[in-house]
Design an enzyme around this catalytic site. Structure first.
Site, PDB file in Angstrom:
ATOM      1  CG  HIS A 175      41.971  38.071  43.794  1.00  0.00           C
ATOM      2  ND1 HIS A 175      43.068  38.057  42.818  1.00  0.00           N
ATOM      3  CD2 HIS A 175      42.413  38.609  44.648  1.00  0.00           C
ATOM      4  CE1 HIS A 175      44.079  38.726  43.218  1.00  0.00           C
ATOM      5  NE2 HIS A 175      43.830  38.989  44.537  1.00  0.00           N
ATOM      6  CG  ASP A 296      47.404  34.208  39.625  1.00  0.00           C
ATOM      7  OD1 ASP A 296      46.543  34.545  38.722  1.00  0.00           O
ATOM      8  OD2 ASP A 296      47.420  34.969  40.434  1.00  0.00           O
TER       9      ASP A 296
END
Ligand SMILES: [Zn+2]
Lengths: 418, 308
Positions: A175, A296
């Site tokens: 991330h 996501d």
């Protein structure tokens, strides 16, 4: 004599490298594709106006369930699986930022047990935090660079590198948001300004450095900035083993579309970027620089969203979003097969249990008998009532996608999507 | 299936179960290597690389494979000139002596059939590391491993074999393995004087493999999933003029590479001379350096299979 039942589906078939009229036979006992051949006019399912894809895979979801169960009010593996099937997704990869995070073999195995109630196959990422060590098992890992939802994050690049040094050669997804840049901007007026593009770009450089230095098989999650894409392109050309995800929301929305009404609903990390970034992202997805559409999928309740929590649920709309790319951005069926099926299949292949044959991502004998059948002529008007995620809302409410999922086939079992 | 003692020909490697075993083992070796967690299963064992014909890369690849598994290496690079061969010692005597020191032998020889003859008298496992215009089975296995890894082992694969098909032993070794893929289609692209030998053509016909021959690359570019190009080797020609006349006929540059399918791969056993322009190296379709790395892990898997 064999009494095994077969599912036979005929129609227009799209693999990443070929589109053709054909027939598929799935052995429902093994759940694998047994035969691919010419059309004979005897299909068990009507596929008029449809394209038959290898089952789609979403490599980035947050199903929320862990052994504590404390987040199950948002989602669990059953409702997550229902949302996936509704969205034409046949396998998912679940992120580790749970209250009881899968950071060692024992916790990973405990979480894996919970996935058994999911109809779609779930691959689990193991978490990397400041104090963790690699598992004995071969699994994919996730490193959250900056603070997000949960505790698995780092405060500085040095702290991250110290941890990654233990994970040489592993498969690690990043991330990319630099914690120090986030910290420096934490008092800016809007969510987008508090998490600026520079945070992603700096973090990208650092992730690429780590991938090279520690020979990682790297993946950059939910990519959002046009300038960062150039760095990924250069890294790929140098032969780094790195791939890249993009989410439907970063491909569909940009910050010019934010209003006072939708701002809270469209809050996520990384945030929406400018129109130029969005266009660059679509181009990169089409030309192969971006490898996967990964949602996501991050379910939060309506009350939580109104309080300003980041993350949006997207599994229900995965397949219909693909039809938007085909209609609005001229993606071919082969492009869709590549970014929704083939590349995700390649990613999870080495982590799959026995029994799934050659795995996901191709309509070929020996591969899992899981298909996503998209109806290009029947639009899907997204409503709160139609979605199956437990949190029961969608950032696409009120929008009508040009096409929809007609069937999701899981190892030979047919699920009607609507 | 009975465990193999020697690796002499690709025809010994046609068993899919054996291939799968070796591929899984190679993938595991690659992972462990990247993670620096390789165990040393061949500690205390010795590989002798006896090369009667120079091939630095193949030799280094075998030696690296052995050392990564914890074993040791004895090496005779220019066995033809520097060893007793120059004094007239027979290869048979050399094998008998060296097998007393080594636990496994990798033999490269300039005569076709040399490896088979040597294996007959070798008390220790012997690996054919290339015999004249004959075979190079470990290379072929690494090539198939590369195709499986990069393209997922497909039915209906379209493979273009390009360049020197007459002398190119990597091609000769690869063909029987390619024939195992259902529905495989093979384009044989070579100058007329370097066409695939008749015995391999007959093999393709017997196997019912769909193939076509051409002296032009053109038609294959858009359809191929794999373009396997071979070096036109100077040492195979009688005169320098003959070599000069055809050496540049099949060259892959960026313009051609970009016309290939997006997921097509370009393979080459290396070293290349000018068959592939350096500008192609950064193209995602360029698989030849990955192919070379894969060969290391396949050789590790084979050494481990033969000795562990
Ligand atoms: Zn996430």
């Amino acid at each position: 004599m064999s009494l095994a039942k077969k599912l036979r589906v005929e129609g227009r078939i799209a693999n990443y490298d070929r589109e053709f009229e054909g027939a598929i036979e799935i052995d429902t006992a093994t759940g694998l594709i047994e035969y691919v051949g010419p059309i004979e006019g005897r299909s068990d399912l009507p596929t008029d106006g449809c394209i038959i894809f290898p089952g789609f895979g979403d490599l980035h979801i947050h199903a929320r369930e862990d052994v504590s169960g404390s987040q199950c009010y948002k989602e669990d593996f059953v409702t997550n699986s229902n949302a996936a099937i509704h969205g034409g997704v046949v396998h998912v990869a679940d992120m580790p930022n749970n209250p009881v995070a899968p950071i060692d073999d024992e916790k990973y195995a405990a979480k894996e047990l919970l996935t058994q109630k999911s109809a779609v196959h779930v691959t689990l990422y193991a978490g990397i935090g400041p104090q963790t060590q690699p598992l004995k098992r071969h699994v994919p890992y996730k490193a959250f660079m900056g603070p997000s939802v949960g505790d698995l994050f780092f405060r500085s690049q040095e702290q991250l590198e110290t941890a990654i040094a233990n994970y040489r050669g592993r498969n690690v997804s990043f991330h990319c948001e630099d914690p120090e840049i986030l910290e420096a901007n934490k008092n800016a007026p809007t969510h987008e300004q508090r998490r600026p593009a520079s945070a992603e770009i700096t973090a990208t450089e650092f992730a690429l450095y780590l991938i090279e230095k520690y020979e990682l098989i790297g993946k950059l999650c939910h990519y959002s900035t046009g300038d960062g894409l150039k760095k990924i392109s250069a890294a790929k050309a140098r032969g780094l083993r790195v791939t890249c995800e993009a989410t439907p929301h970063h491909l569909f929305f940009d910050d010019s579309m934010l209003t006072e009404q939708n701002r809270l609903w469209l809050q996520m990390n990384p945030p929406l970027r400018g129109p130029k970034d969005r266009i660059a992202l679509i181009a990169a997805l089409k030309n192969g620089l971006v490898d996967y559409i990964a949602t996501d999928h991050a379910p939060h309740t309506i009350e939580e969203k109104l309080k300003g929590i980041s993350g949006v649920p997207l599994l229900d709309t995965y397949g219909s979003f693909a039809t938007w790319l085909m209609t609005e951005h001229n993606f071919t069926a082969r492009d869709i097969a590549r970014v929704c099926a083939y590349n995700p299949g390649l990613f999870v292949r080495e982590f799959l249990p026995a029994g799934l044959g050659k795995g996901f991502g191709l309509i070929e004998p020996g591969y899992a008998g899981s298909l996503t059948i998209l109806d290009l002529n029947t639009p899907y008007a997204v409503t709160r009532e139609s979605v199956r995620t437990k949190c029961a809302w969608s950032p696409f409410e009120g929008y009508t996608f040009p096409g929809s999922v007609r069937y999701t086939v899981l190892n030979g079992n047919v699920h009607q999507a609507s | 299936m009975q465990k193999l003692k020697h690796i002499i020909s690709t025809t010994q490697l046609l068993n899919r179960k054996l291939q799968e075993h070796l591929f899984v083992s190679a993938a595991q070796m690659e992972r462990d290597d990247a993670q620096r967690t390789l165990s040393r299963p061949l500690s205390g064992r010795i590989l002798a690389t006896i090369f009667y014909e120079p091939s630095t890369r193949t030799r280094l690849s075998f030696e690296a494979a052995m050392q990564k598994l914890g074993g040791g290496v004895l090496t005779a690079e220019n066995a033809r000139d520097s060893s007793s061969a120059a004094k007239g010692e027979s290869i048979a005597d050399a094998i008998r002596v060296i097998s007393g020191y080594a636990d496994v032998i990798a033999l490269r020889h300039y005569e076709e059939g040399a490896a088979k003859a040597a294996a007959k008298i070798s008390p220790v496992p012997l690996i054919n590391a290339g015999d004249g215009i004959g075979e190079h089975p470990t290379q072929a296995l690494a090539d198939i491993y590369t195709i499986e890894k990069e393209l997922g082992g497909r039915d209906g694969l379209r493979v273009a074999l390009v360049g020197d098909l007459l002398y190119g032993r990597t091609i000769h070794s690869l063909l029987p393995l390619l024939c195992l893929y259902p529905g495989v289609q093979i384009d044989l692209v070579s100058p007329a004087q370097l066409r695939l030998p008749a015995k391999y053509i007959q093999h393709l016909e017997r196997q019912g493999v769909h193939f076509r021959e051409s002296d032009k690359l053109g038609a294959s570019i858009k359809s191929a999933d794999v373009i396997y190009i071979t070096r036109v080797q100077k040492e195979r020609f009688a005169s320098p003029q003959e070599y000069e006349a055809i050496k540049d006929v099949y060259v892959i540059d960026s313009k051609i590479a970009d016309k290939l399918k997006k997921h097509a791969i370009i393979m080459h056993a290396l070293p290349r001379v000018n068959e592939i322009a350096p500008e192609v190296d950064s193209n995602s379709r360029a698989a030849y350096f990955r192919q070379a790395k894969n060969a290391l892990y396949i050789r590790m898997a084979l050494l481990n299979y033969l000795l562990a």
